[in-house]
Design a protein around this motif. Sequence first.
Motif, PDB file in Angstrom:
ATOM      1  N   ARG A 193      13.756  54.207  39.835  1.00  0.00           N
ATOM      2  CA  ARG A 193      12.333  54.496  39.993  1.00  0.00           C
ATOM      3  C   ARG A 193      11.982  54.434  41.472  1.00  0.00           C
ATOM      4  O   ARG A 193      12.398  53.502  42.165  1.00  0.00           O
ATOM      5  CB  ARG A 193      11.490  53.494  39.206  1.00  0.00           C
ATOM      6  CG  ARG A 193      12.014  53.291  37.793  1.00  0.00           C
ATOM      7  CD  ARG A 193      11.012  52.601  36.925  1.00  0.00           C
ATOM      8  NE  ARG A 193       9.891  53.489  36.621  1.00  0.00           N
ATOM      9  CZ  ARG A 193       8.823  53.091  35.924  1.00  0.00           C
ATOM     10  NH1 ARG A 193       8.726  51.858  35.513  1.00  0.00           N
ATOM     11  NH2 ARG A 193       7.861  53.947  35.653  1.00  0.00           N
ATOM     12  N   CYS A 194      11.228  55.407  41.937  1.00  0.00           N
ATOM     13  CA  CYS A 194      10.873  55.478  43.347  1.00  0.00           C
ATOM     14  C   CYS A 194      10.264  54.158  43.824  1.00  0.00           C
ATOM     15  O   CYS A 194       9.362  53.618  43.194  1.00  0.00           O
ATOM     16  CB  CYS A 194       9.880  56.617  43.586  1.00  0.00           C
ATOM     17  SG  CYS A 194      10.636  58.249  43.426  1.00  0.00           S
ATOM     18  N   ALA A 195      10.796  53.664  44.946  1.00  0.00           N
ATOM     19  CA  ALA A 195      10.296  52.424  45.557  1.00  0.00           C
ATOM     20  C   ALA A 195       9.371  52.837  46.699  1.00  0.00           C
ATOM     21  O   ALA A 195       9.826  53.157  47.795  1.00  0.00           O
ATOM     22  CB  ALA A 195      11.470  51.588  46.061  1.00  0.00           C
ATOM     23  N   THR A 218      16.149  62.974  47.538  1.00  0.00           N
ATOM     24  CA  THR A 218      16.478  63.825  46.390  1.00  0.00           C
ATOM     25  C   THR A 218      15.331  63.816  45.377  1.00  0.00           C
ATOM     26  O   THR A 218      15.239  64.703  44.531  1.00  0.00           O
ATOM     27  CB  THR A 218      17.777  63.359  45.708  1.00  0.00           C
ATOM     28  OG1 THR A 218      17.619  61.979  45.330  1.00  0.00           O
ATOM     29  CG2 THR A 218      18.967  63.477  46.642  1.00  0.00           C
ATOM     30  N   CYS A 219      14.440  62.822  45.470  1.00  0.00           N
ATOM     31  CA  CYS A 219      13.286  62.729  44.560  1.00  0.00           C
ATOM     32  C   CYS A 219      12.058  63.440  45.134  1.00  0.00           C
ATOM     33  O   CYS A 219      11.054  63.588  44.447  1.00  0.00           O
ATOM     34  CB  CYS A 219      12.941  61.264  44.307  1.00  0.00           C
ATOM     35  SG  CYS A 219      12.490  60.361  45.815  1.00  0.00           S
ATOM     36  N   ASP A 220      12.136  63.860  46.414  1.00  0.00           N
ATOM     37  CA  ASP A 220      11.039  64.535  47.109  1.00  0.00           C
ATOM     38  C   ASP A 220       9.791  63.683  47.316  1.00  0.00           C
ATOM     39  O   ASP A 220       8.750  64.205  47.715  1.00  0.00           O
ATOM     40  CB  ASP A 220      10.656  65.852  46.410  1.00  0.00           C
ATOM     41  CG  ASP A 220      11.758  66.887  46.539  1.00  0.00           C
ATOM     42  OD1 ASP A 220      12.414  66.925  47.598  1.00  0.00           O
ATOM     43  OD2 ASP A 220      11.974  67.639  45.573  1.00  0.00           O
ATOM     44  N   SER A 248       7.770  58.949  50.834  1.00  0.00           N
ATOM     45  CA  SER A 248       7.679  57.532  51.192  1.00  0.00           C
ATOM     46  C   SER A 248       8.635  56.657  50.375  1.00  0.00           C
ATOM     47  O   SER A 248       8.599  55.432  50.476  1.00  0.00           O
ATOM     48  CB  SER A 248       6.241  57.021  51.025  1.00  0.00           C
ATOM     49  OG  SER A 248       5.890  56.933  49.651  1.00  0.00           O
ATOM     50  N   CYS A 249       9.507  57.286  49.569  1.00  0.00           N
ATOM     51  CA  CYS A 249      10.401  56.517  48.684  1.00  0.00           C
ATOM     52  C   CYS A 249      11.487  55.770  49.467  1.00  0.00           C
ATOM     53  O   CYS A 249      12.113  56.320  50.366  1.00  0.00           O
ATOM     54  CB  CYS A 249      11.041  57.440  47.658  1.00  0.00           C
ATOM     55  SG  CYS A 249      12.185  56.569  46.555  1.00  0.00           S
ATOM     56  N   GLN A 250      11.717  54.504  49.084  1.00  0.00           N
ATOM     57  CA  GLN A 250      12.699  53.644  49.759  1.00  0.00           C
ATOM     58  C   GLN A 250      13.829  53.229  48.818  1.00  0.00           C
ATOM     59  O   GLN A 250      14.516  52.222  49.071  1.00  0.00           O
ATOM     60  CB  GLN A 250      11.997  52.392  50.313  1.00  0.00           C
ATOM     61  CG  GLN A 250      10.779  52.678  51.183  1.00  0.00           C
ATOM     62  CD  GLN A 250      11.103  53.491  52.421  1.00  0.00           C
ATOM     63  OE1 GLN A 250      12.144  53.266  53.059  1.00  0.00           O
ATOM     64  NE2 GLN A 250      10.257  54.441  52.775  1.00  0.00           N
ATOM     65  N   THR A 266      19.289  55.015  46.168  1.00  0.00           N
ATOM     66  CA  THR A 266      19.960  56.060  45.374  1.00  0.00           C
ATOM     67  C   THR A 266      19.178  57.381  45.379  1.00  0.00           C
ATOM     68  O   THR A 266      19.664  58.374  44.838  1.00  0.00           O
ATOM     69  CB  THR A 266      20.177  55.587  43.920  1.00  0.00           C
ATOM     70  OG1 THR A 266      18.924  55.175  43.370  1.00  0.00           O
ATOM     71  CG2 THR A 266      21.167  54.442  43.869  1.00  0.00           C
ATOM     72  N   HIS A 267      17.990  57.395  45.980  1.00  0.00           N
ATOM     73  CA  HIS A 267      17.221  58.639  46.104  1.00  0.00           C
ATOM     74  C   HIS A 267      17.377  59.262  47.491  1.00  0.00           C
ATOM     75  O   HIS A 267      16.652  60.172  47.845  1.00  0.00           O
ATOM     76  CB  HIS A 267      15.731  58.389  45.812  1.00  0.00           C
ATOM     77  CG  HIS A 267      15.437  58.203  44.360  1.00  0.00           C
ATOM     78  ND1 HIS A 267      14.169  57.965  43.868  1.00  0.00           N
ATOM     79  CD2 HIS A 267      16.268  58.237  43.281  1.00  0.00           C
ATOM     80  CE1 HIS A 267      14.221  57.843  42.540  1.00  0.00           C
ATOM     81  NE2 HIS A 267      15.474  57.992  42.170  1.00  0.00           N
ATOM     82  N   TRP A 268      18.307  58.753  48.277  1.00  0.00           N
ATOM     83  CA  TRP A 268      18.516  59.286  49.626  1.00  0.00           C
ATOM     84  C   TRP A 268      19.852  60.014  49.708  1.00  0.00           C
ATOM     85  O   TRP A 268      20.824  59.637  49.038  1.00  0.00           O
ATOM     86  CB  TRP A 268      18.584  58.154  50.661  1.00  0.00           C
ATOM     87  CG  TRP A 268      17.340  57.358  50.828  1.00  0.00           C
ATOM     88  CD1 TRP A 268      16.044  57.778  50.690  1.00  0.00           C
ATOM     89  CD2 TRP A 268      17.270  55.963  51.197  1.00  0.00           C
ATOM     90  NE1 TRP A 268      15.185  56.744  50.953  1.00  0.00           N
ATOM     91  CE2 TRP A 268      15.900  55.621  51.255  1.00  0.00           C
ATOM     92  CE3 TRP A 268      18.223  54.993  51.483  1.00  0.00           C
ATOM     93  CZ2 TRP A 268      15.464  54.349  51.594  1.00  0.00           C
ATOM     94  CZ3 TRP A 268      17.795  53.726  51.817  1.00  0.00           C
ATOM     95  CH2 TRP A 268      16.431  53.398  51.880  1.00  0.00           C
TER      96      TRP A 268
HETATM   97 ZN   LIG Z   1      12.402  58.217  44.950  1.00  0.00          ZN
END
Ligand SMILES: [Zn+2]
Length: 171
Positions: free
Chosen positions: A33-35, A87-89, A92-94, A97-99
């Motif tokens: 889940r986006c942080a 990758t989640c677009d 501001s996501c930290q 695993t979304h990088w």
């Molecule tokens: Zn994210």
Amino acid sequence: MAEQQPVPWALLAADAATVERYRAKVYDRGPDRCAFFLGAISSSGHGKLRAGSRKAGTSRVVTAHVLGYVITNGATALPEGHVVRHTCDESSCQLPTHWATGERLDNIRDYYARSHRAGHALSDVRGPDGRAVAIRDAILTAQATGADVEAAIAAAIAAGNPSGAVQDALF
Ligand SMILES: [Zn+2]
């Protein structure tokens, strides 16, 4: 002049106070889940924070997810000229695993491939900065008032996609 110097990523990532300051501004929601970032947001929707120390001469404002990337993977994992993409677009996501790292051109190509999708982060009518600020403020307000943070995040996201109702039909 200071902006022209390369960012000493390895020194910043090794600085305990910097790591602590960064982690305190990340809203962790568990795996996958986006942080979202709770600190300053740039005009491009990216988290920003002051890293390093004046005493060591390393003090500067850096992009939050790039700092997070080097804290997680080490500075050598970010080759010169590469950017850290989401990758989640969610700019501001930290969530590590979304990088993904890539060249600047990959980033632009991704943007044009995805930005037309209704209900998608990149089609938010507020722009990436307006979206990131709205999500951040929703989290902070919910925390301060004891409201449901997940419901506040969902409402803040939905507010940027007035045509979001068609999203289900497209996916
Ligand atoms: Zn994210």
